[in-house]
Design an enzyme around this catalytic site. Structure first.
Site, mmCIF file in Angstrom:
data_model
loop_
_atom_site.group_PDB
_atom_site.id
_atom_site.type_symbol
_atom_site.label_atom_id
_atom_site.label_comp_id
_atom_site.label_asym_id
_atom_site.label_seq_id
_atom_site.Cartn_x
_atom_site.Cartn_y
_atom_site.Cartn_z
ATOM 1 N N HIS A 106 0.676 -1.224 -0.276
ATOM 2 C CA HIS A 106 0.111 0.085 -0.203
ATOM 3 C C HIS A 106 0.838 1.037 -0.302
ATOM 4 O O HIS A 106 1.775 1.575 1.105
ATOM 5 C CB HIS A 106 -1.191 0.429 1.354
ATOM 6 C CG HIS A 106 -1.238 1.170 1.005
ATOM 7 N ND1 HIS A 106 -3.087 1.012 0.474
ATOM 8 C CD2 HIS A 106 -2.081 2.409 1.785
ATOM 9 C CE1 HIS A 106 -3.744 2.541 0.748
ATOM 10 N NE2 HIS A 106 -2.824 3.529 1.817
ATOM 11 N N GLU A 156 8.829 1.354 -2.474
ATOM 12 C CA GLU A 156 7.589 0.170 -2.898
ATOM 13 C C GLU A 156 8.434 -0.955 -3.603
ATOM 14 O O GLU A 156 8.216 -1.737 -3.222
ATOM 15 C CB GLU A 156 6.811 0.350 -4.095
ATOM 16 C CG GLU A 156 5.024 1.021 -3.396
ATOM 17 C CD GLU A 156 4.162 1.792 -4.197
ATOM 18 O OE1 GLU A 156 3.626 0.846 -4.954
ATOM 19 O OE2 GLU A 156 3.943 2.742 -4.367
HETATM 20 C C1 GAR Z 1 1.228 1.397 -6.057
HETATM 21 O O1 GAR Z 1 1.541 1.801 -6.195
HETATM 22 C C2 GAR Z 1 0.216 0.252 -5.112
HETATM 23 O O2 GAR Z 1 1.295 0.273 -4.126
HETATM 24 C C3 GAR Z 1 -0.614 0.734 -4.967
HETATM 25 O O3 GAR Z 1 -1.418 0.321 -7.130
HETATM 26 C C4 GAR Z 1 -0.074 1.397 -7.349
HETATM 27 C C5 GAR Z 1 0.218 0.427 -8.568
HETATM 28 O O4 GAR Z 1 0.884 -0.010 -9.007
HETATM 29 N N1 GAR Z 1 -1.800 0.063 -3.970
HETATM 30 C C6 GAR Z 1 -2.336 -0.107 -3.215
HETATM 31 O O5 GAR Z 1 -3.091 1.469 -3.865
HETATM 32 C C7 GAR Z 1 -3.646 -0.559 -2.590
HETATM 33 N N2 GAR Z 1 -4.422 -0.077 -2.052
HETATM 34 P P1 GAR Z 1 1.897 -0.435 -10.418
HETATM 35 O O6 GAR Z 1 1.180 -1.012 -10.644
HETATM 36 O O7 GAR Z 1 2.752 -0.011 -11.100
HETATM 37 O O8 GAR Z 1 2.375 -1.806 -9.183
#
Ligand code: GAR
Length: 437
Positions: free
Chosen positions: A110, A181
């Site tokens: 998250h 992340e």
């Molecule tokens: C990321 O920033 C992840 O942390 C977030 O969505 C994005 C996906 O990016 N997740 C959430 O907000 C979950 N509540 P990605 O598809 O490039 O990995």
């Protein structure tokens, strides 16, 4: 080898970070064998296919209801013998049927420091919009277990990121991804894979996290072990403190070892017993202790004597009424063996010393042994009892460092030293974490 499924909904940059970690040897305890997307046009599917990973699409809009959506996902996970599920930008909420079946085996990334900016409706860019609206100066990312409360499961790892002047939700999102992340997600996946695979083999070995999180004060602690891939000898030494004098410390590198130093010299009331060299290197031996017996062992061994002969001249610390035990360890990298010792008072008697030596010959890869000064908090502080405890260790130094530092009681932890020594070349890497910075 465990099978990992990654669930995505979009670009899949976190999936990419996991693929990269796998290909560069940072993720070794599990293999990504399935990617499920909740959208058929998600770019993450292309990333998976480029690396030969099986993909599946399960879209909510083609299902009659939530139950069918969840059942379809569960079926795909079970059909593919999945052990660990990683939600990496998966923007649907999983139902109980999946959560129960994979209890403690589903994790989510998250993009904020939970408990801030999380819960229903807060995902992707919205999280960063809210963080900027609130004007926080620090944000970050969290990896946590998934339970029935959205973003409410136990936290596994977090990393902070500074908010900068002029940040937009987009620039902030990019930095949180790059600086937090993509770093902590592969580390957390490696961590839970190692833990789960050992549990799966029914080895009755505890994780350090399990021990440290349930004990607010263990004093000082030493872990020595051999990495699961047998490549490294591992040493960790942490200090915790209750008094201001003891908490006012940092570890600094000193030659090939470390020493303790006052963080704020004006606040140091009594340097005896708290300023010393916890780690010294003598040829193939790395010595680690909680006091100036490091020097005794070093000097004796330099003169051809043994670890035991050195410690036979020493006793516990004179800090009445605790009479803190002296704990010591030594790792010999060419022999791939290690020893631990504790010198403690007999029932709090200042005149009677008990000396215990533990010798680990042909130690098992993936295991370490942990000894600490106090059983638990108390007045007087009760000395450590019994044999050093077998604990799980990891191939990756950062995973192991995070596991220890994040599990130590927040108020009492002071400093942590972790070293991975290449058993064939003797080259080492070191991590030092100080609470006082
Ligand atoms: C990321 O920033 C992840 O942390 C977030 O969505 C994005 C996906 O990016 N997740 C959430 O907000 C979950 N509540 P990605 O598809 O490039 O990995």
């Amino acid at each position: 080898m465990l099978n990992i499924a990654v669930l995505i909904s979009g670009n899949g940059t976190n999936l990419q970070a996991l693929i990269d970690a796998q290909e560069s040897g940072k993720l070794t305890s599990g293999k990504i064998t399935l990617v499920i997307s909740s959208r058929k046009d998600a770019y993450g599917l292309t990333r998976a296919r480029k690396h030969g990973i099986k993909t599946e699409v399960v879209e909510k809009k083609t299902c009659i209801d939530e139950e069918e959506f969840n059942n379809l996902i569960l079926t795909k996970l079970l059909e593919n013998n999945i052990d660990i599920v990683v939600l990496a930008g998966f923007l649907s909420i999983l139902g109980q049927e999946v959560i129960w079946e994979f209890d403690k085996r589903i994790i989510n990334i998250h993009p904020s420091l939970i408990p801030s900016f999380c819960g229903p409706g807060l995902y992707g860019l919205k999280v960063h919009e809210e963080a900027l609206k609130k004007g926080v100066k620090i944000t970050g990312a969290t990896v946590h277990y998934v339970n029935e409360i959205p973003d409410g499961g136990e936290i596994i790892m977090q990393k902070a990121v500074k908010v900068l002047e002029g940040d937009t939700p987009e620039t902030l999102q990019k930095r949180v991804m790059e600086e937090a992340e993509w770093i902590i997600l592969p580390q957390a996946v490696e961590l839970i894979c190692t833990e789960y695979s050992r549990k799966d083999k029914r080895m009755e070995i505890k994780t350090l996290a399990e021990i440290l999180k349930t004990n607010s004060y263990l004093g000082r602690g030493i872990v020595i072990g051999i990495s699961p891939d047998s490549k490294h000898g591992i040493i960790a030494y942490f200090i915790m403190g209750r008094s201001l004098n003891s908490r006012n410390r940092i570890f600094v590198e000193d030659n090939e070892g470390i020493r303790t130093q006052a963080h704020d010299p004006t606040k140091m009331t009594d340097p005896s017993l708290i300023i010393y060299s916890p780690v010294k290197v003598l040829g193939n031996n790395t010595i680690v202790t909680n006091g100036d017996q490091t020097d005794t062992i070093y000097d004796y061994m330099k003169n051809g004597k043994t670890f035991e002969e050195a410690l036979n001249t020493r006793t516990f610390e004179p800090d009445k009424p605790n009479f803190t035990p002296r704990i010591s360890g030594i790792l010999n990298r060419s022999e791939k063996s290690y020893k631990l010792s504790i010198l403690k008072s007999c029932g709090g008697n200042p005149k009677s010393t008990q000396r215990f030596y533990f010798n680990y010959h042909n130690p098992l890869p993936g295991q370490g042994h942990f000894i600490h000064t106090y059983e638990k908090d108390g007045a007087p502080l009760p000395s450590f009892e019994g044999e050093p405890i077998a604990v799980l260790v990891h191939n990756d130094i950062d995973v192991f460092t995070c596991e220890i530092w994040d599990s130590l009681n927040f108020e009492n932890k002071v400093s942590l030293f972790v070293r991975y020594i290449d058993l064939s070349s003797g080259k080492y890497i070191t991590r030092i974490v100080n609470k006082n910075v």
